[in-house]
Design a protein around this motif. Structure first.
Motif: not given
Length: 249
Positions: A51-54, A65-66, A77-79
Protein backbone atom coordinates in the motif's frame (compact mmCIF):
# COMPACT_ATOMS: atom_id res chain seq x y z
CA UNK A 1 -3.08 28.96 28.75
CA UNK A 2 -5.88 29.52 31.27
CA UNK A 3 -9.08 27.89 30.13
CA UNK A 4 -7.33 26.07 27.29
CA UNK A 5 -8.82 22.70 26.44
CA UNK A 6 -6.99 19.97 24.56
CA UNK A 7 -8.76 18.95 21.41
CA UNK A 8 -8.64 15.60 19.67
CA UNK A 9 -7.72 15.95 16.01
CA UNK A 10 -8.68 12.40 15.03
CA UNK A 11 -11.03 12.53 12.08
CA UNK A 12 -12.86 9.79 10.26
CA UNK A 13 -11.61 10.08 6.69
CA UNK A 14 -14.00 7.51 5.30
CA UNK A 15 -13.39 4.85 2.72
CA UNK A 16 -11.03 4.95 -0.22
CA UNK A 17 -12.40 7.28 -2.90
CA UNK A 18 -13.80 4.79 -5.41
CA UNK A 19 -15.25 7.54 -7.58
CA UNK A 20 -11.74 8.42 -8.79
CA UNK A 21 -10.65 5.50 -10.95
CA UNK A 22 -7.45 7.15 -12.19
CA UNK A 23 -4.14 5.38 -11.67
CA UNK A 24 -0.51 5.59 -12.78
CA UNK A 25 0.18 1.91 -12.11
CA UNK A 26 1.86 0.12 -15.00
CA UNK A 27 2.88 -3.48 -15.54
CA UNK A 28 6.37 -2.50 -14.39
CA UNK A 29 4.89 -1.24 -11.13
CA UNK A 30 2.97 -4.51 -10.71
CA UNK A 31 6.23 -6.39 -11.17
CA UNK A 32 7.78 -4.35 -8.36
CA UNK A 33 4.79 -5.17 -6.19
CA UNK A 34 5.44 -8.85 -6.89
CA UNK A 35 9.02 -8.27 -5.74
CA UNK A 36 7.68 -6.87 -2.46
CA UNK A 37 5.39 -9.89 -2.07
CA UNK A 38 8.25 -12.33 -2.61
CA UNK A 39 10.09 -10.99 0.43
CA UNK A 40 7.42 -12.15 2.88
CA UNK A 41 6.85 -15.80 3.91
CA UNK A 42 3.22 -14.94 4.69
CA UNK A 43 1.62 -13.06 1.76
CA UNK A 44 -0.69 -11.02 4.02
CA UNK A 45 2.38 -9.46 5.62
CA UNK A 46 3.05 -7.69 2.33
CA UNK A 47 -0.20 -5.69 2.35
CA UNK A 48 1.16 -2.68 4.25
CA UNK A 49 4.38 -2.18 2.24
CA UNK A 50 2.44 -2.75 -0.97
CA UNK A 51 0.00 0.00 0.00
CA UNK A 52 2.92 2.34 0.65
CA UNK A 53 4.14 1.44 -2.83
CA UNK A 54 0.72 2.27 -4.30
CA UNK A 55 0.96 5.68 -2.66
CA UNK A 56 4.44 6.19 -4.12
CA UNK A 57 2.91 5.81 -7.59
CA UNK A 58 -0.62 7.21 -7.28
CA UNK A 59 -0.13 9.64 -4.39
CA UNK A 60 -2.98 8.00 -2.52
CA UNK A 61 -4.62 4.61 -2.02
CA UNK A 62 -6.31 4.21 -5.40
CA UNK A 63 -9.04 1.65 -6.20
CA UNK A 64 -6.66 0.16 -8.79
CA UNK A 65 -3.97 -0.16 -6.13
CA UNK A 66 -6.39 -1.90 -3.78
CA UNK A 67 -7.43 -4.30 -6.55
CA UNK A 68 -3.87 -5.21 -7.56
CA UNK A 69 -2.79 -5.65 -3.94
CA UNK A 70 -5.75 -7.95 -3.22
CA UNK A 71 -5.10 -10.05 -6.33
CA UNK A 72 -1.38 -10.46 -5.63
CA UNK A 73 -1.80 -11.25 -1.93
CA UNK A 74 -4.81 -13.50 -2.46
CA UNK A 75 -7.30 -11.71 -0.23
CA UNK A 76 -10.47 -9.74 -0.88
CA UNK A 77 -10.49 -6.06 -1.76
CA UNK A 78 -12.52 -5.50 1.41
CA UNK A 79 -9.65 -6.88 3.48
CA UNK A 80 -7.16 -4.56 1.80
CA UNK A 81 -9.58 -1.66 2.26
CA UNK A 82 -9.74 -2.54 5.94
CA UNK A 83 -6.00 -2.05 6.29
CA UNK A 84 -5.94 1.08 4.13
CA UNK A 85 -8.67 2.79 6.16
CA UNK A 86 -7.34 1.76 9.59
CA UNK A 87 -3.92 3.44 9.46
CA UNK A 88 -3.65 7.21 9.10
CA UNK A 89 -0.44 6.93 7.01
CA UNK A 90 -2.59 5.72 4.12
CA UNK A 91 -4.32 8.59 2.33
CA UNK A 92 -7.82 8.27 0.89
CA UNK A 93 -7.36 11.47 -1.13
CA UNK A 94 -4.26 12.68 -3.01
CA UNK A 95 -1.53 13.97 -0.72
CA UNK A 96 0.68 16.91 -1.64
CA UNK A 97 4.16 16.81 -3.11
CA UNK A 98 5.26 17.46 0.48
CA UNK A 99 3.24 16.07 3.38
CA UNK A 100 3.47 18.08 6.59
CA UNK A 101 2.35 16.67 9.92
CA UNK A 102 2.07 18.72 13.12
CA UNK A 103 2.01 16.92 16.45
CA UNK A 104 -0.84 18.15 18.65
CA UNK A 105 -0.82 15.55 21.44
CA UNK A 106 -0.46 16.61 25.08
CA UNK A 107 3.22 17.57 25.44
CA UNK A 108 3.53 19.13 21.99
CA UNK A 109 0.23 20.94 22.58
CA UNK A 110 1.53 22.33 25.88
CA UNK A 111 4.68 23.48 24.09
CA UNK A 112 2.71 25.18 21.32
CA UNK A 113 1.68 22.49 18.84
CA UNK A 114 -1.85 23.85 18.44
CA UNK A 115 -0.47 27.30 17.64
CA UNK A 116 1.91 25.79 15.07
CA UNK A 117 -0.96 23.95 13.39
CA UNK A 118 -3.04 27.12 13.37
CA UNK A 119 -0.15 29.07 11.79
CA UNK A 120 0.27 26.39 9.10
CA UNK A 121 -3.45 26.37 8.29
CA UNK A 122 -3.60 30.15 7.97
CA UNK A 123 -0.41 30.35 5.92
CA UNK A 124 -1.48 27.59 3.52
CA UNK A 125 -5.14 28.57 3.40
CA UNK A 126 -6.26 25.02 4.16
CA UNK A 127 -7.33 22.97 7.16
CA UNK A 128 -5.66 19.86 8.56
CA UNK A 129 -6.57 16.91 6.35
CA UNK A 130 -6.52 19.01 3.18
CA UNK A 131 -4.10 19.67 0.32
CA UNK A 132 -3.31 23.04 -1.24
CA UNK A 133 -5.03 23.64 -4.60
CA UNK A 134 -1.65 23.55 -6.38
CA UNK A 135 -0.88 20.14 -4.84
CA UNK A 136 2.35 21.35 -3.25
CA UNK A 137 1.58 20.66 0.42
CA UNK A 138 -0.84 18.51 2.37
CA UNK A 139 -1.34 19.13 6.08
CA UNK A 140 -2.12 16.70 8.87
CA UNK A 141 -2.68 16.99 12.61
CA UNK A 142 -0.76 14.06 14.07
CA UNK A 143 -1.69 12.40 17.35
CA UNK A 144 1.86 11.90 18.69
CA UNK A 145 5.02 11.77 16.63
CA UNK A 146 6.83 9.85 19.42
CA UNK A 147 9.43 12.58 19.87
CA UNK A 148 8.40 14.22 23.15
CA UNK A 149 12.00 15.14 24.04
CA UNK A 150 12.01 17.53 21.05
CA UNK A 151 8.52 18.99 21.47
CA UNK A 152 6.90 20.65 19.67
CA UNK A 153 7.69 18.61 16.58
CA UNK A 154 6.57 18.44 12.97
CA UNK A 155 7.25 15.90 10.28
CA UNK A 156 7.79 16.34 6.56
CA UNK A 157 7.30 13.10 4.65
CA UNK A 158 7.81 11.27 7.97
CA UNK A 159 11.16 13.00 8.67
CA UNK A 160 11.51 14.88 11.97
CA UNK A 161 11.60 18.65 12.34
CA UNK A 162 12.28 19.32 16.03
CA UNK A 163 11.69 22.19 18.47
CA UNK A 164 9.47 24.10 16.09
CA UNK A 165 7.67 27.42 16.51
CA UNK A 166 4.89 29.02 14.43
CA UNK A 167 7.50 31.22 12.71
CA UNK A 168 9.91 28.37 11.88
CA UNK A 169 6.96 26.27 10.68
CA UNK A 170 5.92 28.96 8.20
CA UNK A 171 9.53 29.38 7.09
CA UNK A 172 9.80 25.62 6.56
CA UNK A 173 6.64 25.55 4.45
CA UNK A 174 7.89 28.40 2.28
CA UNK A 175 11.16 26.55 1.63
CA UNK A 176 9.30 23.38 0.70
CA UNK A 177 7.02 25.20 -1.73
CA UNK A 178 10.03 26.95 -3.30
CA UNK A 179 11.82 23.61 -3.72
CA UNK A 180 14.70 24.87 -1.56
CA UNK A 181 16.87 22.25 0.19
CA UNK A 182 15.46 21.24 3.58
CA UNK A 183 17.39 19.04 6.00
CA UNK A 184 15.56 16.99 8.59
CA UNK A 185 16.67 17.63 12.16
CA UNK A 186 17.35 13.95 12.66
CA UNK A 187 17.33 12.32 9.26
CA UNK A 188 17.82 12.71 5.55
CA UNK A 189 17.41 15.67 3.24
CA UNK A 190 13.75 16.06 2.31
CA UNK A 191 12.88 14.69 -1.11
CA UNK A 192 9.14 14.22 -1.73
CA UNK A 193 6.28 12.37 -0.12
CA UNK A 194 6.06 9.88 -2.98
CA UNK A 195 9.77 9.12 -2.73
CA UNK A 196 9.45 8.62 1.02
CA UNK A 197 6.54 6.22 0.43
CA UNK A 198 8.71 4.17 -1.92
CA UNK A 199 11.29 3.84 0.85
CA UNK A 200 8.58 2.68 3.27
CA UNK A 201 7.62 0.07 0.68
CA UNK A 202 11.14 -1.34 1.03
CA UNK A 203 13.16 0.27 -1.75
CA UNK A 204 16.32 2.00 -0.56
CA UNK A 205 17.07 5.53 -1.71
CA UNK A 206 20.62 5.43 -0.34
CA UNK A 207 19.85 7.96 2.37
CA UNK A 208 19.58 5.69 5.41
CA UNK A 209 22.78 7.04 6.98
CA UNK A 210 22.29 10.66 5.95
CA UNK A 211 22.01 13.08 8.86
CA UNK A 212 22.05 12.38 12.62
CA UNK A 213 19.72 9.69 13.87
CA UNK A 214 19.63 10.96 17.47
CA UNK A 215 19.67 14.41 19.00
CA UNK A 216 21.16 15.91 22.15
CA UNK A 217 18.04 15.44 24.27
CA UNK A 218 17.86 11.72 23.48
CA UNK A 219 21.56 11.22 24.24
CA UNK A 220 21.68 13.11 27.55
CA UNK A 221 21.50 10.00 29.74
CA UNK A 222 24.09 8.18 27.64
CA UNK A 223 26.45 11.18 27.79
CA UNK A 224 26.13 11.47 31.59
CA UNK A 225 26.85 7.75 31.96
CA UNK A 226 29.97 8.11 29.80
CA UNK A 227 31.21 11.08 31.83
CA UNK A 228 30.74 9.25 35.13
CA UNK A 229 32.00 5.90 33.88
CA UNK A 230 28.67 4.17 34.49
CA UNK A 231 27.81 0.98 32.67
CA UNK A 232 25.01 -1.53 32.69
CA UNK A 233 25.49 -4.72 34.73
CA UNK A 234 26.91 -7.72 32.91
CA UNK A 235 23.83 -9.93 32.30
CA UNK A 236 26.06 -13.02 32.57
CA UNK A 237 27.35 -11.99 35.99
CA UNK A 238 24.38 -10.57 37.86
CA UNK A 239 24.31 -10.76 41.68
CA UNK A 240 22.08 -13.43 43.12
CA UNK A 241 18.74 -12.10 44.39
CA UNK A 242 18.43 -11.78 48.15
CA UNK A 243 16.40 -14.58 49.72
CA UNK A 244 12.86 -13.62 50.58
CA UNK A 245 12.11 -13.34 54.27
CA UNK A 246 9.14 -15.28 55.53
CA UNK A 247 6.31 -13.08 56.60
CA UNK A 248 5.69 -13.07 60.31
CA UNK A 249 2.21 -14.11 61.34
Amino acid sequence: MSGHEFQSHFEVSGDVDHTDKSTNLTEENVQEMRYILDRYPQPRSAIMPMLHYVQSVDGRISPAGVKVTAELVGVSEAQVNGVATFYTMYKRRPAGKQHVGVCVTSLCAIMGGDYILDACEKHLGIKAGETTPDGSVSLEAVECNAACDFAPVMMVNWEFMDNMTPDTAVELIDKLRADEPVQSTRGATITSWKEAERVLAGFSDGRADEGPTAGHASLTGLNIAAEKGWSAPDPANLPAPEPKQEEQK
